[in-house]
Design a protein around this motif. Structure first.
Motif, short mmCIF file in Angstrom:
data_model
loop_
_atom_site.label_atom_id
_atom_site.label_comp_id
_atom_site.label_asym_id
_atom_site.label_seq_id
_atom_site.Cartn_x
_atom_site.Cartn_y
_atom_site.Cartn_z
N VAL A 20 0.86 -1.19 0.00
CA VAL A 20 0.00 0.00 0.00
C VAL A 20 0.90 1.23 0.00
CG1 VAL A 20 -1.90 -1.18 1.17
CG2 VAL A 20 -0.21 0.05 2.52
N ARG A 21 0.31 2.35 -0.33
CA ARG A 21 1.06 3.61 -0.34
C ARG A 21 0.52 4.51 0.76
NH1 ARG A 21 4.45 5.39 -4.20
NH2 ARG A 21 3.73 3.84 -5.68
N SER A 22 1.43 5.09 1.55
CA SER A 22 1.03 5.99 2.63
C SER A 22 0.57 7.32 2.03
CB SER A 22 2.19 6.23 3.59
OG SER A 22 3.17 7.05 2.98
N SER A 23 0.03 8.18 2.88
CA SER A 23 -0.42 9.49 2.41
C SER A 23 0.74 10.34 1.90
CB SER A 23 -1.16 10.23 3.54
OG SER A 23 -0.31 10.38 4.65
N SER A 24 1.97 10.03 2.34
CA SER A 24 3.14 10.76 1.86
C SER A 24 3.76 10.11 0.63
CB SER A 24 4.18 10.87 2.97
OG SER A 24 4.67 9.58 3.31
N GLY A 25 3.19 8.99 0.17
CA GLY A 25 3.68 8.32 -1.03
C GLY A 25 4.64 7.18 -0.78
#
Length: 68
Positions: A20-25
């Motif tokens: 998955v990708r975090s909100s910061s990428g």
């Protein structure tokens, strides 16, 4: 390493993974475990752990050093 005493669990659980990708990428490895097959309710996620690249690399080192 933890100084607490551990022991094997009496039942097995299923575990699924995804990236998955975090909100910061940042990419994260997500591990989601499900309750055992003997649990009374329908299967649902029990725990989710998200590991960044550094933590994944540390986990691989721990596995290689201890699971022989």
């Amino acid at each position: 390493m933890s100084s607490a005493q551990g022991r094997a669990h009496p039942t097995e659980v299923d575990c699924e993974w995804q990236v998955v990708r975090s909100s910061s990428g940042e990419l994260l490895l997500q591990l989601s475990t499900y309750g055992s097959d003997t649990r009374q309710s329908q299967p649902k996620v029990s725990q989710t752990v998200q590991l960044d690249l550094d933590t994944c690399e540390e986990l691989v080192r721990i596995i290689r050093a201890n699971m022989r």
